[in-house]
Structures are given as structure tokens and as C-alpha cells.
Design an enzyme around this catalytic site. Sequence first.
Site, PDB file in Angstrom:
ATOM      1  N   SER B 126       0.138  32.515  37.635  1.00 35.79           N
ATOM      2  CA  SER B 126      -0.678  31.382  38.092  1.00 35.79           C
ATOM      3  C   SER B 126      -0.282  30.929  39.494  1.00 35.79           C
ATOM      4  CB  SER B 126      -0.504  30.188  37.152  1.00 35.79           C
ATOM      5  OG  SER B 126      -1.060  30.468  35.896  1.00 35.79           O
ATOM      6  N   SER B 158       7.316  29.898  33.929  1.00 31.21           N
ATOM      7  CA  SER B 158       8.311  29.506  32.932  1.00 31.21           C
ATOM      8  C   SER B 158       9.625  30.207  33.205  1.00 31.21           C
ATOM      9  CB  SER B 158       7.848  29.893  31.528  1.00 31.21           C
ATOM     10  OG  SER B 158       6.683  29.179  31.192  1.00 31.21           O
ATOM     11  N   GLU B 241       0.726  39.329  24.361  1.00 29.57           N
ATOM     12  CA  GLU B 241       1.344  38.030  24.587  1.00 29.57           C
ATOM     13  C   GLU B 241       1.194  37.116  23.384  1.00 29.57           C
ATOM     14  OE1 GLU B 241      -0.023  35.889  27.991  1.00 29.57           O
ATOM     15  OE2 GLU B 241       1.731  34.562  27.970  1.00 29.57           O
TER      16      GLU B 241
END
Lengths: 342, 376
Positions: B126, B158, B241
Site C-alpha cells: 500500500s 505491518s 493470504e
Amino acid sequence: MQIGLDPEQRAFARASGALAADLAAGWDRGRGPHDVGSPEPSEKDWARIADAGWPALRLREENGGLGAGTVDVAVLVEQLGRHAVAAPVLGTLVAAEQLQTLGAPAATLEAIAAGELRVAPLLDARLLDFAPSADGALAWDSAGATVAFAPDGSAHALGEPLPAADVTRAVRRPTSPVPAAALELRPPTDDDRDRLHAFVLTLLVADLLGTMSAALDAAVEHARSRTQFGRPIGSFQAVQQLAAEDLVSVEATRSAVYHSAWAVDALPAAEALRAARVAKAFASRAGVAVCEDVVQLFGGIGMTWESPVHVWLRRAQTDRTSFGDEHTHQAVLADLDLAPGA
Amino acid sequence: MDFSDSPEVAEFRADLRAWLAEHLAEHADGVSYDSAEGVEATHRWHRALAAAGYVAVSLDPRYGGRGLSDLYEAVINEELAAAAAPPPPPIGHIAHAVADFASDDLKGRVLPGLLGCTESWCQGFSEPGAGSDLAGLSTTAAATDGGFVVNGQKIWTSWAMWADRCLLLCRTEPDQPRHRGLSMLVVDMDTPGITRREITLANGSREFAEVFFDDVRVPAANLVGERGQGWKIAQHMLTYERGPADMGWTGRLGNVLAAAQEAVRSGRLPADDVLRRRLAAVAVDAQVLSWHVARSLVDRESADPGSSGSIDKLLTTRVEQELYHVVDDLLGAAVVVGDQRPFSEYLWSRAQSIYGGTQQIQRQIVAQRLLGLPRG
């Protein structure tokens, strides 16, 4: 883990779907409530239903049946819902399974399996469960049925159809006993009663699944073809967002049917019933919500008798109420999960 | 139709339970992302799982996996949730991207550290200008002698604050249409020119960071697959994922639900009829969600995983957000006054409809790809 239909079950779904579509095509919604076709099948149609083995599906082989598993029965019932079949197949399946559970004589069950004896289940006046007796009971999905049995084995003739929301299925009152047709039945064990209950709830979830998915498919088709402002209305985000959540509900309900149908034959009876209550609570909410969205997506035409939309909503509301809606089952589940010491 | 374990899965599950019973307390103490010590404890936990053979089990044994199906990854997630253990390292999708696309040389250099959890990884996807519209990302990797020079910014990365390596999705072919102009690089996080800035979430979580790239040199040998294959690899990763991790997340929601039910049963939290019914209703939804997640896990080989993943995420969002509404209503004033963990958990439930593709985007994917409604 193997979750989903096997090739034989898929083939059975296709074959049942083809017959269901054909039966549905022969039923006329008419132009209004006073003109709607009866859900009582013609002799010819009932013979086709019996030939297809639908009334015999769940009965054991020693009772003249095909001994099918609950998943197979759910596969059929989804197709009945999908095509809003106006013939009392579901009522027959439910009554047959109740009678088999209560130890009805093989000769009676063989006659049901062959389509020769046309029976309907008796429900209590609130449609919450099988009726304890014929007093105040309702014969559910009983178009064309000649007799309904109470748990004590007494046989009852049935009156005229009552006014009802669902135009594809009839509800009638027992009128007078038919002593000559009475059966010797025995009370079920707790396990047998729970398993019967789980089976019936699962079929209603399957009917809701078929009904809601057919309704959503039709709404999507409508949204692709109906244009406003020079574009198909299905290209508008508000329409897409609504329809997408509806597909989430349909697919979640499908998962619930799969689990609950598997559980009826695979898990201990109390666990199977618990799973079926969960599935019925979910599908009762989801099925009606999707059909209401479909009314919205069709706009004005969906509010007319000319469109089939109201037929799905009528059927979904009736399935939802029959054998207990989400409130009924969530109250039971709350007691199971939340009572002190549970 | 069979929702029960096969004998092989049942045995794997029993072994894992036994391992957890023996080792959980020893290895899982202090795991968090809120402090340096917590992060170190997290890495220790991951290494313990890896040493016991419970990391990336679906990867080919050549690369350090066990060649098992995704179902086993799901069982690991499920059992860790059931034991209230910290989650497994979320690296399956990265491991599959590297194993399925990278050169033998790159695989040999990075897979042992990834699977052994001796090196920790982040995923740079992102950007501030490319969230839901990921293919519009603008971080560039310009080809130079022997490699690439990366410039740009990533966000919502993250674990970036502690990561040793980053799997970076960036634009190498500015002349190509946007999906075809992307490539995937492995970037060492100690390379000069990388700056990390922690993002503290509204609930206090410190998991996320921004990562800035200023003339960061990456060797050509760190290209995963070929130039222009980045989008394809990213899509491939998405198929790995969610599925198994969904099982774990569903199990963790189940723990929250069970705790609320126990609090009501014991009388610790008073609940009137309305609250009891709402708790029962959300328990229904959570149960259906767990059946649904099991079905999509087993079904995924035949279905379009990206799209059915959108259905799963939308259903999870519904259940999770309603669950925290009910839990918070049970707690009443204790949510807003006193220990702030319940409020933090509630806040995190609001993120469910935002991260990993917002609720609006997921619905659009379902409407257009599954229902076939026309693009606006």
C-alpha cells in the site's frame, strides 16, 4: 474434510432442477390473488413426481424408499425453492420422515413412497413444531393430500385451503377423523425426535436457500437489463453494494445448509439439532432480507402481481415462520448457551 | 459432504495440541508488538514454532516446508486460536511468492531465514496514493547497472519497524499499462536510503509503519520472477493470504464470544432478555461464519480465490463488528471508563471493514466479478 457436492449429487441437482423447472412452468400465477393457480398438482404431474422418486427419497429401503442421505434431500429441496415449485413435495417429505420416525407400518410408507398415499404433516397452530394432536392443528404444505396423521396414529381428513401468504403451498385444517385409516405409532426416543427435528429444519433452510438465490439471480438479471439515465441500473454503486451483500448472505446460507445437512446423519442427535437451529435462525433472517432487497432492486414492477418477486418473498416468509423463525431458535440457543451451569 | 477431520488431519491436530500443551507457556510469554521486548518475544515464539515444524507447512519440502495442503495451515491457525496462543508468523503468502517465482539463487538466500523465522519480513504494497487502487502505486524502481534504484513511499506496512527484509511491489516499467508495469523485489531493510516511521493506531497498536525509499539500491538478483510480473505475483499471494488465517481469526472471534457467554452464564455481566437474544444471534452468525470459512478453504481450488475471499471478508466483517457491539453493550460503562482493552478491541473491529480491501471495494469485486454486474 470434503465440503461440497460430489459429482452424483451435482447430477441429481441438475436432474431435479430440470423437473422442478418443468413443473413450475406448468403452474400459472394468474393475474391476481383470485386467479392464482392451485398448488395441487395434476394427476400427471404427481405421477412425474412419484416417478422421480421424490416422495421415496428419504424413506429407508425396507419401507419402499431410496434411503437417501439428508444432503441428497437438501439438494432436491433447494431446487424446489429455486423454482418455487407449487406441489407439496416438501410436505410429503416431512410427513414421510415423521411417520417413519414414529414407526409407521411398512405398507403405509411404501404407499407414500409410490405416491399412492398423499399425506401432509400436522403442525401446531403457531407452526412451531409438529402438533401433539389434531386439535387446532394445521396440515402444512398439504395441497392434494388426502390424510394427515397425528402422533397418536389417528388419521384425519382435510378441509379446504386456508387463506395464506404463500401461493405455492396450501395449509388446511384437519376436519374429521378417518378411523379406518388410523395407524399404530410409537412415541419416538429423544434422539429420534431431535434428529427428525434437525432434518425438517435443514429442509426449510434448503428451501430458503433455493428461494433466495433464485430471487437474487433474477434481480441481478433485471439490474443488467433495466436502464435509467442511459445506463444499466446494475452499474450504479448503490445497486451493486446491495446485491453484493445479498450474495454474501446466499453463500453463507449455502454453507449452513451443507453443514446442517451433513450433521443430521453424522453427528449425535442433540448436536445435529443445535446445528440445524443455528442454520434455521441464520437462513430465516438472511432469506427474508435477500427477498426484501430483491423487491427493492426490481422497483415498482416488483410490487405487482405481474412479476414473480412477491412469490419468492411469500415463500421465504412462510419458510421462515414454519418450524420456528430466528427469534424462536435464538431464544432456545440463548437458554442452551447462557443458562447458569450450561 | 464431510466437515470432520480425516485420520491424517486428526493426527496432525493431536500432535500440535500435545506440543502446545507442553510448550505454549514456555514460548508464548510476553508476545506483543507494543515494545521491543514484546517483539523479541514474538520472534522467539515464531522460531519455536518453526523449530517444531509448524511454519509454512504447505511449502514444498525442498524449500523447508512439509508439502501439506492449506488445510494443515488452517489447522495450525485454528489450534493456536483455540489455545489462546499468539498467531503463527503471517509469512505463508510471502513464502509462496518466493518459492513459486524467485530464482534458485534468491530462494537459497532468503527462504531458510524466512521459514526458520530467524529473519523477519514485511510486505511493501500500500501507498498513500494507492490503497484500494493498489495497481495505481507509484513507488519506482529504475533499472541501472546491476540492479534497481528505488524511490517512493509505502504505508500500512505491518512489522516494518523490526523487519529484516521487505517484499516490495514497485513500478519498473513506467511505459507499460499500470498492471503490467509492476515488479516484485526483495529489499534488505538495512540498505542505505530506507527510513521507517512508526504509525500508532487509534487503539494504541504499534504494528504499522511508513517506509520511505530514497535512492535505495537493490541488486538485480533480488528481482522475484521477471520484470512486469509484479501484479501476477501479488494476485498469487492473495490466494494464500486469507484462507487458513481466516480459520484462526474466526477461532479468535469464537474465544471472544465464549468469554462473553461465560460472563453472562456466571452472572459476572448482567444481561437482560434483549442482550441475551442479541448474544445468541451473533453466536449464530459466528457459527455460520466458521462453517463458511471451512467450506471456502476446502473449495478454494475450484473457485476463484480472490473473489470468494471477498465474500469471506464481508461475512467476517459483519460478524466481527456486530460481536463487538454486543460485547460492549454487555460491558456497558466499563467500556468507556476503566481498563481500555475492551475499547481498543472494539476500535480494531472497525478496521476490519478497511484493511485488506475496504468493505466498499470488496462489495464491488463481488458485484462485478461474481454477479457480473456492469462497471459504472
